[in-house]
Scaffold this active site. Sequence first.
Site, PDB file in Angstrom:
ATOM      1  N   HIS A  35      35.917  10.319  19.096  1.00 20.32           N
ATOM      2  CA  HIS A  35      34.526  10.111  19.357  1.00 20.32           C
ATOM      3  C   HIS A  35      33.620  10.491  18.228  1.00 20.32           C
ATOM      4  O   HIS A  35      32.085  10.470  18.765  1.00 20.32           O
ATOM      5  CB  HIS A  35      34.277  10.350  20.721  1.00 20.32           C
ATOM      6  CG  HIS A  35      34.936   9.668  21.747  1.00 20.32           C
ATOM      7  ND1 HIS A  35      35.012   9.923  23.197  1.00 20.32           N
ATOM      8  CD2 HIS A  35      35.572   8.424  21.576  1.00 20.32           C
ATOM      9  CE1 HIS A  35      35.595   9.141  23.848  1.00 20.32           C
ATOM     10  NE2 HIS A  35      36.093   8.406  23.015  1.00 20.32           N
TER      11      HIS A  35
ATOM     12  N   GLY B 186      41.399  18.371  30.706  1.00 17.62           N
ATOM     13  CA  GLY B 186      40.092  18.216  30.849  1.00 17.62           C
ATOM     14  C   GLY B 186      39.405  17.088  30.564  1.00 17.62           C
ATOM     15  O   GLY B 186      38.292  16.892  30.145  1.00 17.62           O
ATOM     16  N   THR B 187      39.722  15.942  31.005  1.00 21.16           N
ATOM     17  CA  THR B 187      39.280  14.665  30.711  1.00 21.16           C
ATOM     18  C   THR B 187      39.445  13.854  32.092  1.00 21.16           C
ATOM     19  O   THR B 187      40.489  13.974  32.590  1.00 21.16           O
ATOM     20  CB  THR B 187      39.974  13.877  29.668  1.00 21.16           C
ATOM     21  OG1 THR B 187      39.212  12.550  29.597  1.00 21.16           O
ATOM     22  CG2 THR B 187      41.348  13.681  29.707  1.00 21.16           C
TER      23      THR B 187
ATOM     24  N   ASN C   4      43.811  20.050  34.771  1.00 24.10           N
ATOM     25  CA  ASN C   4      42.535  19.592  35.279  1.00 24.10           C
ATOM     26  C   ASN C   4      42.272  20.063  36.670  1.00 24.10           C
ATOM     27  O   ASN C   4      43.134  19.901  37.672  1.00 24.10           O
ATOM     28  CB  ASN C   4      42.480  18.225  35.305  1.00 24.10           C
ATOM     29  CG  ASN C   4      40.953  17.709  35.285  1.00 24.10           C
ATOM     30  OD1 ASN C   4      40.125  18.142  36.075  1.00 24.10           O
ATOM     31  ND2 ASN C   4      40.682  16.780  34.584  1.00 24.10           N
TER      32      ASN C   4
HETATM   33  P1  OAD Z   1      34.173  14.004  31.807  1.00 25.94           P
HETATM   34  O1  OAD Z   1      32.662  14.778  32.033  1.00 25.94           O
HETATM   35  O2  OAD Z   1      34.372  12.623  32.249  1.00 25.94           O
HETATM   36  O3  OAD Z   1      35.399  14.583  32.349  1.00 25.94           O
HETATM   37  C1  OAD Z   1      35.525  16.194  32.375  1.00 25.94           C
HETATM   38  C2  OAD Z   1      36.762  16.534  33.190  1.00 25.94           C
HETATM   39  O4  OAD Z   1      37.007  17.949  32.874  1.00 25.94           O
HETATM   40  C3  OAD Z   1      36.761  16.174  34.565  1.00 25.94           C
HETATM   41  O5  OAD Z   1      37.977  15.706  35.069  1.00 25.94           O
HETATM   42  C4  OAD Z   1      36.852  17.706  35.147  1.00 25.94           C
HETATM   43  O6  OAD Z   1      37.465  17.756  36.619  1.00 25.94           O
HETATM   44  C5  OAD Z   1      37.655  18.466  33.991  1.00 25.94           C
HETATM   45  N1  OAD Z   1      37.223  20.003  34.068  1.00 25.94           N
HETATM   46  C6  OAD Z   1      36.117  20.527  34.445  1.00 25.94           C
HETATM   47  N2  OAD Z   1      36.254  21.706  34.179  1.00 25.94           N
HETATM   48  C7  OAD Z   1      37.359  22.111  33.695  1.00 25.94           C
HETATM   49  C8  OAD Z   1      38.099  22.985  33.053  1.00 25.94           C
HETATM   50  N3  OAD Z   1      37.668  24.505  33.059  1.00 25.94           N
HETATM   51  N4  OAD Z   1      39.251  22.925  32.796  1.00 25.94           N
HETATM   52  C9  OAD Z   1      40.132  21.717  32.671  1.00 25.94           C
HETATM   53  N5  OAD Z   1      39.342  20.410  32.857  1.00 25.94           N
HETATM   54  C10 OAD Z   1      38.023  20.887  33.385  1.00 25.94           C
HETATM   55  O7  OAD Z   1      34.535  14.034  30.230  1.00 25.94           O
HETATM   56  P2  OAD Z   1      35.476  13.322  29.239  1.00 25.94           P
HETATM   57  O8  OAD Z   1      36.554  12.942  29.956  1.00 25.94           O
HETATM   58  O9  OAD Z   1      35.601  13.987  28.009  1.00 25.94           O
HETATM   59  O10 OAD Z   1      32.202   9.700  25.307  1.00 25.94           O
HETATM   60  O11 OAD Z   1      34.649  11.913  28.886  1.00 25.94           O
HETATM   61  C11 OAD Z   1      35.169  10.981  28.071  1.00 25.94           C
HETATM   62  C12 OAD Z   1      33.972  10.667  27.273  1.00 25.94           C
HETATM   63  O12 OAD Z   1      32.838   9.983  27.901  1.00 25.94           O
HETATM   64  C13 OAD Z   1      33.407  11.583  26.541  1.00 25.94           C
HETATM   65  O13 OAD Z   1      34.037  11.622  25.186  1.00 25.94           O
HETATM   66  C14 OAD Z   1      31.937  10.781  25.967  1.00 25.94           C
HETATM   67  C15 OAD Z   1      31.712  10.483  27.628  1.00 25.94           C
HETATM   68  O14 OAD Z   1      30.725   9.264  27.653  1.00 25.94           O
HETATM   69  C16 OAD Z   1      31.307   9.406  24.393  1.00 25.94           C
HETATM   70  O15 OAD Z   1      30.352  10.178  24.141  1.00 25.94           O
HETATM   71  C17 OAD Z   1      31.552   8.196  23.337  1.00 25.94           C
END
Ligand code: OAD
Length: 250
Positions: free
Chosen positions: A120, A189-190, A215
Site C-alpha cells: 500500500h 495483525g491484519t 491476531n
Molecule cells: P485493521 O485496522 O483493519 O486491522 C488490524 C488488525 O490487527 C485487527 O484484526 C486487530 O485485531 C489486529 N491487532 C490489534 N492489535 C494487535 C497486536 N498487538 N498484534 C497482532 N494483531 C493485532 O488494519 P489492516 O488489516 O492492516 O489500507 O487494514 C488493511 C488496510 O485497510 C490498510 O493497509 C489500509 C486500510 O484501509 C490503505 O490505506 C490502502
Amino acid sequence: MITEEIRRVAELMEPGGAIVVLTGAGISAESGVPTFRGPGGLWRQFRAEDLATPEAFARDPKLVWEWYDWRRGLIAKVEPNPGHRTLARWEARFPEFVLVTQNIDGLHARAGSKRIIELHGNIWKTRCPEEGLVADNAEVPLKAIPPACPSCGAMLRPHIVWFGEPLDPADINQAWAASSRCRLMFIVGTSAVVHPAASLPALAGRAGAQIIEINPEPTPLSPYANFSFRGKAGEILPLLDETLSKISTG
Ligand code: OAD
C-alpha cells in the site's frame, strides 16, 4: 512457558523452507500506531472517502496532506517493537523469506528488514503525478502543505495506494509469486478484509502451505488457518523466535 503449538510451528520453520509473512496495522499497534478498524482505529474517527481516495485528493489536497502530515508526526515519535524486530531477524535467518506488508509506516525497515513488499505504499515517500518520480521525504512537519515537486513544481501526492486505486503490478506480482510457492505463511495483525492483500493466504493455502495467524481477534481467514495464535504480535513472534533458537541449538 512454551506452548505445544508454538513448538510445532517452530519445528515447521525449516532453514531452507520458503516463508511469507503478511503484516497489517496490528503489528504496529504495540508501537503506538493506531490501527484502522479496531478500538480507536482511524476509520472509526475519519471517513476514508474524505481522506484516502483520489477524489478526496482532487477535491481538497490540503486537507488530505494535513491528515498525512499528522499521521507522519505520530509515526515519527514511535519505535519498532519486538514483533517488527523478530521479522527482521527472520529475514537474515531464512534465505527464502518474503515480508509483505500493508503498512505504510516504514517501521519494518526501521527494525532492519530490507526486502519488503509494501503493497500500500509508504507514508515517507512522495510521488509526482506529472513525472511519476517517487522520492523520500522525512520532513516532520512538512515545510509546505501541499508539497511541490522540486523538479517540475507540480503538486506532490503521498506515495500511498488509496481506495479505488490498483496496487503496483510489480508488488502484487511478487507477492503472488512468493505466496504461491511458500511452505509457511504467517498472517500477522491484519483484519484481512482488504483485497488483494487478504487473498494471498488463500493462494498459499491452495499451494499446500501451512497458514499461521497471529491476531488477538478472529478474522475471516481464521477458519482457514492451520494455527491461530490469539495474542499480540510483539509477544507471539519473539516467543516463536526463542523457541526456534532452542530447537536449533538442540
Ligand atoms: P485493521 O485496522 O483493519 O486491522 C488490524 C488488525 O490487527 C485487527 O484484526 C486487530 O485485531 C489486529 N491487532 C490489534 N492489535 C494487535 C497486536 N498487538 N498484534 C497482532 N494483531 C493485532 O488494519 P489492516 O488489516 O492492516 O489500507 O487494514 C488493511 C488496510 O485497510 C490498510 O493497509 C489500509 C486500510 O484501509 C490503505 O490505506 C490502502
